[in-house]
Scaffold this active site. Structure first.
Site, mmCIF file in Angstrom:
data_model
loop_
_atom_site.group_PDB
_atom_site.id
_atom_site.type_symbol
_atom_site.label_atom_id
_atom_site.label_comp_id
_atom_site.label_asym_id
_atom_site.label_seq_id
_atom_site.Cartn_x
_atom_site.Cartn_y
_atom_site.Cartn_z
ATOM 1 N N ASN A 30 56.212 -24.993 11.333
ATOM 2 C CA ASN A 30 55.539 -24.092 10.383
ATOM 3 C C ASN A 30 55.573 -22.695 11.000
ATOM 4 O OD1 ASN A 30 52.977 -23.554 11.905
ATOM 5 N ND2 ASN A 30 52.821 -25.780 11.731
ATOM 6 N N VAL A 39 57.094 -34.512 12.238
ATOM 7 C CA VAL A 39 58.121 -34.439 13.267
ATOM 8 C C VAL A 39 57.772 -33.361 14.306
ATOM 9 C CG1 VAL A 39 59.705 -32.908 11.989
ATOM 10 C CG2 VAL A 39 60.629 -34.559 13.581
ATOM 11 N N ASP A 40 57.131 -32.302 13.844
ATOM 12 C CA ASP A 40 56.696 -31.205 14.721
ATOM 13 C C ASP A 40 55.741 -31.740 15.807
ATOM 14 O OD1 ASP A 40 56.266 -28.648 15.652
ATOM 15 O OD2 ASP A 40 55.081 -27.966 13.937
ATOM 16 N N THR A 132 60.406 -32.340 3.456
ATOM 17 C CA THR A 132 60.188 -33.478 2.541
ATOM 18 C C THR A 132 59.013 -34.358 2.954
ATOM 19 O OG1 THR A 132 61.794 -34.870 3.705
ATOM 20 C CG2 THR A 132 62.621 -33.531 1.885
ATOM 21 N N GLY A 133 58.239 -33.898 3.956
ATOM 22 C CA GLY A 133 57.030 -34.614 4.368
ATOM 23 C C GLY A 133 55.821 -33.823 3.904
HETATM 24 N N1 AR6 Z 1 61.915 -38.356 13.636
HETATM 25 C C1 AR6 Z 1 62.571 -38.101 12.485
HETATM 26 N N2 AR6 Z 1 61.948 -37.782 11.339
HETATM 27 C C2 AR6 Z 1 60.596 -37.738 11.358
HETATM 28 C C3 AR6 Z 1 59.831 -37.990 12.508
HETATM 29 C C4 AR6 Z 1 60.543 -38.303 13.698
HETATM 30 N N3 AR6 Z 1 59.907 -38.555 14.840
HETATM 31 N N4 AR6 Z 1 58.515 -37.848 12.171
HETATM 32 C C5 AR6 Z 1 58.446 -37.539 10.855
HETATM 33 N N5 AR6 Z 1 59.710 -37.473 10.356
HETATM 34 P P1 AR6 Z 1 57.357 -33.322 8.147
HETATM 35 P P2 AR6 Z 1 57.886 -30.843 6.644
HETATM 36 C C6 AR6 Z 1 60.178 -37.158 9.000
HETATM 37 O O1 AR6 Z 1 56.041 -33.492 7.467
HETATM 38 O O2 AR6 Z 1 57.790 -31.555 5.341
HETATM 39 C C7 AR6 Z 1 54.159 -30.267 10.180
HETATM 40 O O3 AR6 Z 1 52.763 -30.391 10.275
HETATM 41 C C8 AR6 Z 1 59.247 -37.371 7.827
HETATM 42 O O4 AR6 Z 1 59.254 -38.730 7.440
HETATM 43 O O5 AR6 Z 1 57.433 -33.587 9.608
HETATM 44 O O6 AR6 Z 1 58.999 -29.854 6.839
HETATM 45 C C9 AR6 Z 1 54.637 -28.863 10.539
HETATM 46 O O7 AR6 Z 1 53.833 -28.283 11.552
HETATM 47 C C10 AR6 Z 1 59.918 -36.507 6.770
HETATM 48 O O8 AR6 Z 1 61.002 -37.215 6.180
HETATM 49 O O9 AR6 Z 1 57.944 -31.806 7.926
HETATM 50 C C11 AR6 Z 1 54.517 -28.141 9.253
HETATM 51 O O10 AR6 Z 1 53.201 -27.661 9.041
HETATM 52 C C12 AR6 Z 1 60.518 -35.356 7.575
HETATM 53 O O11 AR6 Z 1 60.466 -35.770 8.955
HETATM 54 C C13 AR6 Z 1 54.857 -29.174 8.210
HETATM 55 O O12 AR6 Z 1 54.533 -30.432 8.817
HETATM 56 C C14 AR6 Z 1 59.790 -34.043 7.429
HETATM 57 O O13 AR6 Z 1 58.386 -34.245 7.365
HETATM 58 C C15 AR6 Z 1 56.306 -29.197 7.858
HETATM 59 O O14 AR6 Z 1 56.507 -30.091 6.818
#
Ligand code: AR6
Length: 187
Positions: A30, A39-40, A132-133
């Site tokens: 973010n 993932v972050d 997409t999360g």
């Molecule tokens: N390895 C691979 N993919 C993952 C993992 C992992 N270890 N963990 C989650 N995912 P998101 P965004 C997938 O929410 O939508 C954070 O709080 C998950 O299933 O991580 O870009 C940041 O700080 C999904 O398909 O990222 C931001 O505030 C994908 O990663 C915000 O979330 C993305 O989900 C960013 O949101």
């Protein structure tokens, strides 16, 4: 699933991106660059405090107001197997819609991450499914943007040879592989 693009490779797999041993993994961050969930959170937890220290430095020196949507920066991989983490910020899809403006920002997040890797002579990069999360962009549309952007850009790069989408679940993988098959059929 794996496809060849000349001497380049695009791979889709199911997995945890924090386990990838590519030159760089991409973080769906973010604008604060100070960590979060998804993932972050996983990257910062496993990568350790060096990553956060470098993020804070980037904020202070380059982006006091936060990293803009669609831009990318790079830090050490800390304790991860990957040497570097590329931090990018995809769009937030408030109403679950990926409109024209958000499509552009999502494409830029992939593009700027990959261009940065190429500038630093990295050979392999792993991406998660950005936005997409927690950011709630629709997976089917977002995956098409992700794949199209990589399919267009990867063949033009000098140094990056392999791009991996490390997708967290079988369901996400199925959407990406369906759309990749469609996209390469049209080429
Ligand atoms: N390895 C691979 N993919 C993952 C993992 C992992 N270890 N963990 C989650 N995912 P998101 P965004 C997938 O929410 O939508 C954070 O709080 C998950 O299933 O991580 O870009 C940041 O700080 C999904 O398909 O990222 C931001 O505030 C994908 O990663 C915000 O979330 C993305 O989900 C960013 O949101």
């Amino acid at each position: 699933m794996e496809i060849k693009l000349g001497n380049k490779k695009l791979i889709l797999k199911i997995g945890d991106i924090t386990e990838e041993n590519t030159d760089a993994i991409v973080n769906a961050a973010n604008p604060t660059l100070l960590g979060g969930g998804g993932v972050d959170g996983a990257i910062h937890r496993k990568g350790g405090s060096k990553i956060l220290e470098e993020c804070k430095k980037i904020r202070k020196e380059q982006y006091p107001d936060g990293l803009p949507f669609g831009e990318a920066v790079i830090t050490t991989g800390g304790n991860l197997k990957a040497r570097y983490v590329i931090h990018t910020v995809g769009p937030i899809c408030d109403r679950g819609v990926l409109d024209t403006e958000k499509t552009k920002l999502l494409s830029n997040a992939y593009k700027n991450s990959l261009l940065l890797a190429d500038r630093l002579h990295l050979k392999s990069v792993a991406f998660p499914s950005i936005s997409t999360g927690a950011y709630r962009c629709p997976l089917d549309d977002a995956s098409k943007v992700a794949l199209k952007t990589i399919l267009d850009l990867l063949p033009k790069l000098k140094n990056v040879e392999t791009v991996i989408f490390t997708l967290f679940t079988k369901d996400i993988y199925n959407v990406y592989s369906k759309n990749l098959k469609e996209l390469i059929k049209d080429r």
